[in-house]
Design a protein around this motif. Structure first.
Motif, short mmCIF file in Angstrom:
data_model
loop_
_atom_site.label_atom_id
_atom_site.label_comp_id
_atom_site.label_asym_id
_atom_site.label_seq_id
_atom_site.Cartn_x
_atom_site.Cartn_y
_atom_site.Cartn_z
N LYS A 4 31.87 61.15 66.22
CA LYS A 4 31.59 62.79 65.70
C LYS A 4 30.56 63.21 66.12
O LYS A 4 30.07 64.04 66.53
N GLY A 5 29.61 62.67 65.45
CA GLY A 5 28.29 62.97 65.87
C GLY A 5 27.89 62.49 66.86
O GLY A 5 26.86 63.52 67.48
N ARG A 6 28.07 61.55 67.74
CA ARG A 6 28.12 60.90 69.24
C ARG A 6 28.30 62.99 69.51
O ARG A 6 27.48 63.08 70.85
N ASN A 7 29.86 63.07 69.54
CA ASN A 7 29.94 64.66 70.80
C ASN A 7 29.31 65.94 70.07
O ASN A 7 28.88 66.51 70.71
N VAL A 8 28.41 65.99 69.05
CA VAL A 8 27.47 66.76 68.02
C VAL A 8 26.33 66.75 68.88
O VAL A 8 25.63 67.53 69.53
N ILE A 9 25.91 65.69 69.53
CA ILE A 9 24.58 65.47 69.62
C ILE A 9 24.84 65.98 71.40
O ILE A 9 23.46 66.69 72.11
N LEU A 10 25.70 65.36 71.64
CA LEU A 10 25.95 65.92 73.42
C LEU A 10 25.91 67.06 73.50
O LEU A 10 25.76 67.98 73.92
N VAL A 11 26.33 67.93 72.25
CA VAL A 11 26.75 69.76 72.39
C VAL A 11 25.57 69.71 72.17
O VAL A 11 24.93 70.90 73.35
N VAL A 12 24.28 69.72 71.43
CA VAL A 12 23.31 70.22 71.29
C VAL A 12 22.31 70.17 72.45
O VAL A 12 21.70 71.17 73.15
N ILE A 13 22.63 68.37 73.63
CA ILE A 13 22.33 68.49 74.39
C ILE A 13 22.47 68.93 75.39
O ILE A 13 21.56 69.42 76.70
N LEU A 14 23.66 69.59 75.35
CA LEU A 14 23.90 70.61 76.43
C LEU A 14 23.72 71.77 76.48
O LEU A 14 22.47 72.29 77.75
N ALA A 15 23.77 72.10 75.53
CA ALA A 15 23.04 73.46 75.28
C ALA A 15 21.30 73.92 75.38
O ALA A 15 20.68 74.45 75.67
N ILE A 16 21.20 72.83 75.25
CA ILE A 16 19.61 72.70 75.95
C ILE A 16 19.25 72.42 77.05
O ILE A 16 18.43 73.69 77.27
N LEU A 17 20.69 71.66 77.78
CA LEU A 17 20.02 71.04 79.19
C LEU A 17 20.19 73.38 80.05
O LEU A 17 19.73 73.48 80.64
N ILE A 18 21.50 73.41 79.87
CA ILE A 18 22.15 75.36 79.96
C ILE A 18 21.07 76.26 79.36
O ILE A 18 20.28 77.11 80.20
N LEU A 19 20.47 76.40 78.44
CA LEU A 19 19.20 77.08 78.02
C LEU A 19 17.93 76.53 79.47
O LEU A 19 17.59 77.75 79.47
N VAL A 20 17.23 75.70 79.97
CA VAL A 20 16.84 75.09 80.52
C VAL A 20 16.35 75.62 82.30
O VAL A 20 15.62 75.87 82.50
N PHE A 21 17.41 75.30 82.42
CA PHE A 21 18.42 75.61 83.92
C PHE A 21 18.22 77.54 84.20
O PHE A 21 18.28 77.77 85.17
N THR A 22 18.46 77.71 83.02
CA THR A 22 19.00 79.64 82.61
C THR A 22 17.43 80.33 82.73
O THR A 22 17.73 81.63 82.16
N ASN A 23 16.65 79.35 82.16
CA ASN A 23 15.37 80.23 82.06
C ASN A 23 14.77 80.71 83.21
O ASN A 23 14.74 80.85 84.13
N PRO A 24 14.84 82.34 82.46
CA PRO A 24 14.51 83.56 83.59
C PRO A 24 13.18 83.15 84.68
O PRO A 24 12.16 82.45 83.13
N ASN A 25 13.06 83.02 85.80
CA ASN A 25 11.94 82.98 86.19
C ASN A 25 10.87 83.90 86.95
O ASN A 25 11.55 85.39 86.59
N GLU A 26 10.08 84.03 87.61
CA GLU A 26 9.03 84.38 87.93
C GLU A 26 9.42 85.82 88.72
O GLU A 26 9.38 86.85 88.27
N ALA A 27 10.34 85.42 89.67
CA ALA A 27 10.84 86.67 90.76
C ALA A 27 12.22 87.08 90.43
O ALA A 27 12.39 87.94 90.01
N ASP A 28 12.83 86.56 88.91
CA ASP A 28 13.81 87.16 88.02
C ASP A 28 13.19 88.69 86.99
O ASP A 28 13.77 89.86 87.35
N TYR A 29 11.86 88.13 86.67
CA TYR A 29 10.91 89.05 85.86
C TYR A 29 11.12 90.35 86.78
O TYR A 29 10.84 91.56 86.13
N ASP A 30 10.31 90.24 88.09
CA ASP A 30 9.81 91.20 88.93
C ASP A 30 11.81 91.64 89.48
O ASP A 30 10.80 92.98 88.92
N GLN A 31 11.90 91.09 89.48
CA GLN A 31 13.62 92.09 89.96
C GLN A 31 13.49 92.81 88.52
O GLN A 31 13.79 93.87 88.50
N TRP A 32 13.52 92.56 87.24
CA TRP A 32 14.20 93.15 85.84
C TRP A 32 12.70 94.14 86.00
O TRP A 32 12.99 95.79 85.40
N LEU A 33 11.63 93.83 85.75
CA LEU A 33 10.16 95.08 85.83
C LEU A 33 11.20 96.16 86.83
O LEU A 33 10.59 96.75 86.03
#
Length: 105
Positions: A4-33
């Motif tokens: 159970k502890g390993r599964n929790v750690i894996l889920v947290v790591i997966l969530a952090i990786l998803i956030l890192v790879f979906t962080n908006p970049n400068e092109a996303d900001y320009d389009q939003w602006l």
């Protein structure tokens, strides 16, 4: 460590990786602006980068004053300052996460 502890750690790591790879970049900001505030820029060899703000179908040149971008890995904060032809300040602050940007006051 139990399963159970390993599964929790894996889920947290997966969530952090998803956030890192979906962080908006400068092109996303320009389009939003452009979509959210009607501000876009053009590059010309003789004039450099020129900023234009479209309001009610009317284009007005604005001047870029300063800006800051804070990348935190899982989110980004944008803080840009412009001035219009009458000398009015235009301050745009945005918070970006999961390829989405939100106005910040």
């Amino acid at each position: 460590m139990n399963k159970k502890g390993r599964n929790v750690i894996l889920v947290v790591i997966l969530a952090i990786l998803i956030l890192v790879f979906t962080n908006p970049n400068e092109a996303d900001y320009d389009q939003w602006l452009t979509e959210e505030h009607g501000i876009h820029y053009t590059n010309s060899p003789e004039m450099g980068r020129e900023y234009v703000m479209s309001t009610n179908g009317v284009d007005q040149k604005i001047e870029y004053r300063r800006g800051a971008i804070q990348h935190a890995g899982i989110y980004t904060i944008y803080d840009k300052h412009y001035t219009d032809a009458e000398g009015n300040d235009i301050n745009i602050k945005a918070f970006g996460i999961l390829k989405m940007l939100f106005n910040r006051s």
